[in-house]
Scaffold this motif. Sequence first.
Motif, PDB file in Angstrom:
ATOM      1  N   PRO A   1       0.836  -1.202   0.000  1.00  0.00           N
ATOM      2  CA  PRO A   1       0.000   0.000   0.000  1.00  0.00           C
ATOM      3  C   PRO A   1       0.874   1.258   0.000  1.00  0.00           C
ATOM      4  CG  PRO A   1      -0.766  -1.563   1.646  1.00  0.00           C
ATOM      5  CD  PRO A   1       0.565  -2.062   1.172  1.00  0.00           C
ATOM      6  N   PHE A   2       0.438   2.305  -0.697  1.00  0.00           N
ATOM      7  CA  PHE A   2       1.175   3.568  -0.709  1.00  0.00           C
ATOM      8  C   PHE A   2       0.205   4.735  -0.806  1.00  0.00           C
ATOM      9  CE2 PHE A   2       0.839   2.137  -5.086  1.00  0.00           C
ATOM     10  CZ  PHE A   2       0.495   3.275  -5.801  1.00  0.00           C
ATOM     11  N   GLU A   3       0.672   5.878  -0.354  1.00  0.00           N
ATOM     12  CA  GLU A   3      -0.155   7.089  -0.366  1.00  0.00           C
ATOM     13  C   GLU A   3      -0.334   7.588  -1.801  1.00  0.00           C
ATOM     14  OE1 GLU A   3      -0.259  11.370   1.971  1.00  0.00           O
ATOM     15  OE2 GLU A   3       1.645  10.659   1.156  1.00  0.00           O
ATOM     16  N   VAL A   4      -1.573   7.875  -2.163  1.00  0.00           N
ATOM     17  CA  VAL A   4      -1.902   8.422  -3.483  1.00  0.00           C
ATOM     18  C   VAL A   4      -2.179   9.914  -3.316  1.00  0.00           C
ATOM     19  CG1 VAL A   4      -3.521   8.341  -5.420  1.00  0.00           C
ATOM     20  CG2 VAL A   4      -2.822   6.219  -4.273  1.00  0.00           C
ATOM     21  N   VAL A   5      -1.564  10.736  -4.175  1.00  0.00           N
ATOM     22  CA  VAL A   5      -1.708  12.194  -4.051  1.00  0.00           C
ATOM     23  C   VAL A   5      -2.240  12.782  -5.356  1.00  0.00           C
ATOM     24  CG1 VAL A   5       0.165  12.300  -2.370  1.00  0.00           C
ATOM     25  CG2 VAL A   5       0.671  12.690  -4.788  1.00  0.00           C
TER      26      VAL A   5
ATOM     27  N   VAL B   1     -16.627  11.030  -6.313  1.00  0.00           N
ATOM     28  CA  VAL B   1     -16.020  10.014  -5.450  1.00  0.00           C
ATOM     29  C   VAL B   1     -16.933   8.799  -5.475  1.00  0.00           C
ATOM     30  CG1 VAL B   1     -15.311   9.375  -3.123  1.00  0.00           C
ATOM     31  CG2 VAL B   1     -14.854  11.686  -3.956  1.00  0.00           C
ATOM     32  N   ILE B   2     -16.388   7.653  -5.887  1.00  0.00           N
ATOM     33  CA  ILE B   2     -17.161   6.419  -5.964  1.00  0.00           C
ATOM     34  C   ILE B   2     -16.576   5.420  -4.969  1.00  0.00           C
ATOM     35  CG2 ILE B   2     -17.886   4.499  -7.428  1.00  0.00           C
ATOM     36  CD1 ILE B   2     -17.569   6.364  -9.837  1.00  0.00           C
ATOM     37  N   LEU B   3     -17.425   4.914  -4.088  1.00  0.00           N
ATOM     38  CA  LEU B   3     -16.997   3.909  -3.130  1.00  0.00           C
ATOM     39  C   LEU B   3     -17.501   2.552  -3.604  1.00  0.00           C
ATOM     40  CD1 LEU B   3     -17.757   5.823   0.197  1.00  0.00           C
ATOM     41  CD2 LEU B   3     -15.606   5.696  -1.061  1.00  0.00           C
ATOM     42  N   ASP B   4     -16.577   1.683  -3.977  1.00  0.00           N
ATOM     43  CA  ASP B   4     -16.924   0.382  -4.538  1.00  0.00           C
ATOM     44  C   ASP B   4     -16.010  -0.666  -3.912  1.00  0.00           C
ATOM     45  OD1 ASP B   4     -17.282  -1.913  -6.107  1.00  0.00           O
ATOM     46  OD2 ASP B   4     -17.777  -0.720  -7.877  1.00  0.00           O
ATOM     47  N   GLN B   5     -16.566  -1.537  -3.101  1.00  0.00           N
ATOM     48  CA  GLN B   5     -15.752  -2.554  -2.437  1.00  0.00           C
ATOM     49  C   GLN B   5     -15.174  -3.547  -3.433  1.00  0.00           C
ATOM     50  OE1 GLN B   5     -18.175  -4.314   0.630  1.00  0.00           O
ATOM     51  NE2 GLN B   5     -17.868  -2.596   2.046  1.00  0.00           N
ATOM     52  N   PHE B   6     -15.854  -3.742  -4.552  1.00  0.00           N
ATOM     53  CA  PHE B   6     -15.409  -4.712  -5.541  1.00  0.00           C
ATOM     54  C   PHE B   6     -14.213  -4.186  -6.351  1.00  0.00           C
ATOM     55  CE2 PHE B   6     -15.963  -6.776  -9.772  1.00  0.00           C
ATOM     56  CZ  PHE B   6     -15.674  -8.077  -9.369  1.00  0.00           C
TER      57      PHE B   6
ATOM     58  N   GLY C   1      -9.510   4.227   2.221  1.00  0.00           N
ATOM     59  CA  GLY C   1      -9.222   5.346   3.128  1.00  0.00           C
ATOM     60  C   GLY C   1      -9.275   6.691   2.432  1.00  0.00           C
ATOM     61  N   ILE C   2     -10.274   6.904   1.582  1.00  0.00           N
ATOM     62  CA  ILE C   2     -10.385   8.150   0.812  1.00  0.00           C
ATOM     63  C   ILE C   2     -10.579   9.347   1.747  1.00  0.00           C
ATOM     64  CG2 ILE C   2     -11.868   9.402  -0.812  1.00  0.00           C
ATOM     65  CD1 ILE C   2     -12.247   6.793  -2.320  1.00  0.00           C
ATOM     66  N   LEU C   3      -9.826  10.419   1.477  1.00  0.00           N
ATOM     67  CA  LEU C   3      -9.775  11.575   2.378  1.00  0.00           C
ATOM     68  C   LEU C   3     -10.515  12.805   1.852  1.00  0.00           C
ATOM     69  CD1 LEU C   3      -5.982  11.279   3.292  1.00  0.00           C
ATOM     70  CD2 LEU C   3      -7.934  10.504   4.656  1.00  0.00           C
ATOM     71  N   VAL C   4     -11.108  12.719   0.658  1.00  0.00           N
ATOM     72  CA  VAL C   4     -11.781  13.884   0.069  1.00  0.00           C
ATOM     73  C   VAL C   4     -13.203  13.500  -0.307  1.00  0.00           C
ATOM     74  CG1 VAL C   4      -9.644  14.916  -0.787  1.00  0.00           C
ATOM     75  CG2 VAL C   4     -10.911  13.317  -2.245  1.00  0.00           C
ATOM     76  N   LYS C   5     -13.998  14.528  -0.620  1.00  0.00           N
ATOM     77  CA  LYS C   5     -15.382  14.303  -1.038  1.00  0.00           C
ATOM     78  C   LYS C   5     -15.687  15.189  -2.235  1.00  0.00           C
ATOM     79  CE  LYS C   5     -17.396  17.690   2.171  1.00  0.00           C
ATOM     80  NZ  LYS C   5     -16.108  18.244   2.578  1.00  0.00           N
TER      81      LYS C   5
ATOM     82  N   GLY D   1      -5.816   9.298  -0.625  1.00  0.00           N
ATOM     83  CA  GLY D   1      -6.164   8.006  -0.060  1.00  0.00           C
ATOM     84  C   GLY D   1      -4.972   7.062  -0.173  1.00  0.00           C
ATOM     85  N   THR D   2      -5.249   5.760  -0.071  1.00  0.00           N
ATOM     86  CA  THR D   2      -4.190   4.750  -0.098  1.00  0.00           C
ATOM     87  C   THR D   2      -4.501   3.699  -1.147  1.00  0.00           C
ATOM     88  OG1 THR D   2      -3.823   5.081   2.274  1.00  0.00           O
ATOM     89  CG2 THR D   2      -2.903   3.077   1.300  1.00  0.00           C
ATOM     90  N   ALA D   3      -3.488   3.320  -1.922  1.00  0.00           N
ATOM     91  CA  ALA D   3      -3.654   2.270  -2.925  1.00  0.00           C
ATOM     92  C   ALA D   3      -3.929   0.938  -2.240  1.00  0.00           C
ATOM     93  CB  ALA D   3      -2.399   2.179  -3.791  1.00  0.00           C
ATOM     94  N   THR D   4      -4.801   0.132  -2.858  1.00  0.00           N
ATOM     95  CA  THR D   4      -5.174  -1.138  -2.256  1.00  0.00           C
ATOM     96  C   THR D   4      -5.384  -2.191  -3.340  1.00  0.00           C
ATOM     97  OG1 THR D   4      -6.724  -2.172  -0.702  1.00  0.00           O
ATOM     98  CG2 THR D   4      -7.666  -0.659  -2.305  1.00  0.00           C
ATOM     99  N   ALA D   5      -5.592  -3.422  -2.940  1.00  0.00           N
ATOM    100  CA  ALA D   5      -5.952  -4.482  -3.875  1.00  0.00           C
ATOM    101  C   ALA D   5      -7.473  -4.505  -4.019  1.00  0.00           C
ATOM    102  CB  ALA D   5      -5.444  -5.830  -3.361  1.00  0.00           C
ATOM    103  N   ASN D   6      -7.952  -5.118  -5.102  1.00  0.00           N
ATOM    104  CA  ASN D   6      -9.406  -5.254  -5.262  1.00  0.00           C
ATOM    105  C   ASN D   6      -9.729  -6.572  -5.956  1.00  0.00           C
ATOM    106  OD1 ASN D   6      -9.627  -4.830  -8.272  1.00  0.00           O
ATOM    107  ND2 ASN D   6      -8.752  -2.832  -7.729  1.00  0.00           N
ATOM    108  N   GLU D   7     -10.980  -6.947  -5.909  1.00  0.00           N
ATOM    109  CA  GLU D   7     -11.410  -8.221  -6.472  1.00  0.00           C
ATOM    110  C   GLU D   7     -11.586  -8.175  -7.984  1.00  0.00           C
ATOM    111  OE1 GLU D   7     -14.778  -9.871  -4.421  1.00  0.00           O
ATOM    112  OE2 GLU D   7     -14.112  -9.084  -2.491  1.00  0.00           O
ATOM    113  N   TRP D   8     -11.702  -6.980  -8.542  1.00  0.00           N
ATOM    114  CA  TRP D   8     -11.920  -6.872  -9.981  1.00  0.00           C
ATOM    115  C   TRP D   8     -10.642  -7.151 -10.762  1.00  0.00           C
ATOM    116  CZ3 TRP D   8     -10.390  -3.792 -14.146  1.00  0.00           C
ATOM    117  CH2 TRP D   8     -11.201  -3.861 -15.276  1.00  0.00           C
TER     118      TRP D   8
END
Length: 216
Positions: A125-129, A139-144, A166-170, A182-189
Amino acid sequence: MREEKPKSPSQKNKSQKNRWFWPAIYAGIAIVFVGMIWGYNAIQKGTNETADATADPDSQPIVETNAANEVLKYPFSEELFDNVAIIQDYYDVEASEEDRENALLVFNQVYITNKGVTISVDGQPFEVVAAMSGTVQEVILDQFKGGEIKIAHANGMTTVYSSLTGILVKQGDEVIQGQSLGTATANEWNVQAGTHLLFEVHKDGIPVNPRSYLGF
């Protein structure tokens, strides 16, 4: 006994003149001082009114002007650059067959062309700027697929940051270049990419190769 001589008229006049001399001086100085203050205030008011009258009501704030002159930067701290890897590239129809194949995303046996670059930093994971200053458009929140942020910029560009947590903006927020999103992460897609950031650059609404602007 010495007889006291009456004061002459000239002495009386002289005494009366001395009595009024200093009060008259003080009054004159006070009048001059008040006049200077009044004149200074009048000049300042006139200057301010002139400045307001000549100001361009359509002129943009300095912040927006600076933002329009910015150049695109990396969507991560430059300190991480030596550990960055592009694991999936932008799909370019003019690229080699191998590069085009690498730029295809596969899910449920469906091929989708990659509209950006898939960035990994040692699989961690790393910080995205923000790559540029702008306004958060969506801003789209999608767990997938992971969270996604779209930012509109003063020069007509839009940048898209996908696979975030961990998105920090709206929506509607004004962000500055280099601000944490926010922070880069893995996803199921896109499981095969592991922990990553999908970074897109759109020009006039059309995805373009981020490598055209950044030296990956």
